[in-house]
Scaffold this motif. Structure first.
Motif, short mmCIF file in Angstrom:
data_model
loop_
_atom_site.label_atom_id
_atom_site.label_comp_id
_atom_site.label_asym_id
_atom_site.label_seq_id
_atom_site.Cartn_x
_atom_site.Cartn_y
_atom_site.Cartn_z
N GLU A 95 0.81 -1.23 0.00
CA GLU A 95 0.00 0.00 0.00
C GLU A 95 0.84 1.28 0.00
OE1 GLU A 95 -3.54 1.66 2.76
OE2 GLU A 95 -3.46 -0.48 2.41
N LYS A 96 1.91 1.31 0.79
CA LYS A 96 2.71 2.55 0.86
C LYS A 96 3.80 2.58 -0.22
CE LYS A 96 1.46 5.08 3.61
NZ LYS A 96 0.20 5.89 3.61
N ASP A 97 4.11 1.43 -0.78
CA ASP A 97 5.03 1.31 -1.91
C ASP A 97 6.41 1.93 -1.65
OD1 ASP A 97 5.77 0.49 -4.40
OD2 ASP A 97 4.95 2.25 -5.45
N ILE A 98 6.97 1.64 -0.48
CA ILE A 98 8.35 2.07 -0.21
C ILE A 98 9.14 0.89 0.36
CG2 ILE A 98 7.91 4.56 0.13
CD1 ILE A 98 8.00 4.05 3.14
N PRO A 99 10.49 0.93 0.29
CA PRO A 99 11.29 -0.21 0.78
C PRO A 99 11.19 -0.40 2.29
CG PRO A 99 12.55 1.12 -0.75
CD PRO A 99 11.31 1.91 -0.42
N TYR A 100 11.36 -1.66 2.67
CA TYR A 100 11.25 -2.07 4.08
C TYR A 100 12.34 -3.08 4.38
CZ TYR A 100 9.45 -5.12 7.85
OH TYR A 100 9.31 -5.89 8.98
N MET A 101 12.92 -3.00 5.57
CA MET A 101 13.81 -4.09 6.01
C MET A 101 13.56 -4.37 7.48
SD MET A 101 17.74 -2.70 6.54
CE MET A 101 18.41 -4.32 6.80
N SER A 102 13.69 -5.63 7.87
CA SER A 102 13.59 -5.93 9.31
C SER A 102 14.94 -6.43 9.78
CB SER A 102 12.48 -6.94 9.58
OG SER A 102 12.88 -8.20 9.13
N ILE A 103 15.23 -6.09 11.04
CA ILE A 103 16.50 -6.47 11.65
C ILE A 103 16.17 -7.19 12.95
CG2 ILE A 103 18.44 -5.51 12.97
CD1 ILE A 103 18.42 -3.14 11.06
#
Ligand code: BJ8
Length: 382
Positions: A351-359
């Motif tokens: 929906e927001k169409d931006i990159p994501y990363m989890s740590i």
């Protein structure tokens, strides 16, 4: 960091000074209530004439001691908090007359059973259900039970008027902190993410909230003036990062410098210690217990199922702070935040169409090299 006004250094010193302050307060006969969580309705503590102080463990120093009683594969925040109580290394825990905790995650609530053998504890039963009508009734009752416990503990009577005054006082702090957060909306922000974290961290250990609010407002004014006069400490095109996930007190010094040394800037912290609890005020008109129950039940913590409030807040923040990428920080063995990463990732990249990363990380430095590589690669693609 040293470019900030003198008031910034005051916040840097706040935690150290608060060690001395807490002893002075106790010597003067004041009451201290230790707290662990953003769900704690601190207004009830102020209304009882006591001071709430956050006890979340933020270093791995006491984890080996804690692991004598607690399993190794438990969240570092829980082990560290318990370890500080066990070893009496935390003056806030040591000087607390009573500790208030909530049944949030399983690890925390089971740790409280052992903590209760060291300090008097009051555990609030947090409803984690989606039926708002039921949850509100339960939480309202829990707030009344907390009020009665504090009245007994401190031999006092808490009136509606006391609660309303405390609500006003806490809302004033929320308003000041929201002004501070709003600096992150400016492009480029006049404050770095590390500086912002240091101020927020210091603020959570400041007893005199009127003085703190004034310092924050002065700082915001000064930084805005500097920005208007063309002073820039962050590059115009620096990728703008939103941090979400678990509380980051114990990992901020490891992760934020990596993000910012790679040319990005943290413009907003959604997690607890950040804007999560401050984003909504308590209704000052309603009956106070009702208003407090409504406000605190809305905290978008992953222990709630489903946790739509977190999605809604993240969505607002991405738009308001013009966020380019989201980093979700999970403390090792935090099952609720870890399970929720899928929903958060899908929402942010969809929906927001931006990159994501989890740590996924802990309080040690063992993963620093690996984090440097992963975060640098993430920022590179923004
Ligand atoms: S409102 S985020 S402060 S519970 S202790 S849940 S990291 S496994 S801290 Fe929290 Fe209150 Fe929610 Fe905020 Fe996970 Fe660790 Fe549990 Fe934790």
């Amino acid at each position: 960091m040293n470019n900030l006004p003198k008031v910034f250094n005051d916040f840097n010193e706040a935690r150290r000074n608060s060690f001395i302050k807490v002893k002075e307060y106790k010597d003067a006969g004041e009451h201290i209530v230790g707290i662990f969580c953003t769900f704690t309705p601190i207004e009830v503590i102020y209304a009882a004439g006591a001071y709430p102080i956050s006890l979340c463990g933020m270093s791995d120093e006491t984890i080996p001691d804690a692991e004598r009683d607690l399993p190794k594969n438990l969240c570092p925040l829980i082990k560290s908090s318990y370890g500080f109580a066990l070893t009496e290394k935390c003056p806030f825990t040591y000087f607390s007359d009573i500790i208030v905790g909530e049944t949030t995650c399983d690890g925390k609530k089971k740790m409280y059973e052992y903590l209760n053998q060291i300090k008097p504890m009051h555990v609030m039963q947090l409803p984690q259900v989606t039926d708002r009508r039921h949850a509100l009734l339960v939480w309202k009752n829990e707030i009344i039970i907390l009020k009665e416990r504090l009245e007994k503990q401190f031999n006092t009577k808490i009136t509606d008027d006391d609660l309303k005054k405390a609500i006003k006082k806490c809302n004033e702090e929320r308003r000041a902190l929201k002004e501070l957060y709003s600096l992150g909306k400016i492009c480029p922000p006049p404050i770095t993410g590390m500086e912002l974290h240091t101020v927020l961290h210091g603020a959570s250990f400041t007893f005199d909230k009127d003085e703190q609010n004034k310092k924050i407002m002065d700082m915001v004014k000064e930084l805005k003036e500097e920005h208007t006069n063309g002073i820039r400490k962050v590059k115009e095109d620096a990728p703008r990062i939103l941090i979400t996930g678990c509380p980051i007190g114990g990992v901020a010094d490891k992760i934020i410098p990596i993000i910012e040394s790679n040319g990005a800037v943290v413009v907003c912290y959604e997690n607890c210690s950040g804007i999560k609890e401050k984003s909504r005020l308590v209704d000052e008109i309603k009956e106070p217990i009702e208003a407090l129950a409504e406000k605190y039940l809305n905290v978008g913590c992953s222990v709630m199922a489903p946790n739509d409030n977190r999605i809604e807040l993240i969505s607002e923040l991405i738009d308001e702070y013009k966020v380019d990428g989201v980093i979700d920080i999970i403390l090792q063995a935090c099952h609720t935040y870890n399970v929720e990463t899928r929903r958060i990732k899908e929402f942010i990249t969809g929906e927001k169409d931006i990159p994501y990363m989890s740590i996924e990380t802990d309080y040690s430095q063992a993963d620093e090299g690996q984090l440097k590589t992963r975060i640098a690669a993430f920022i590179e693609m923004l």
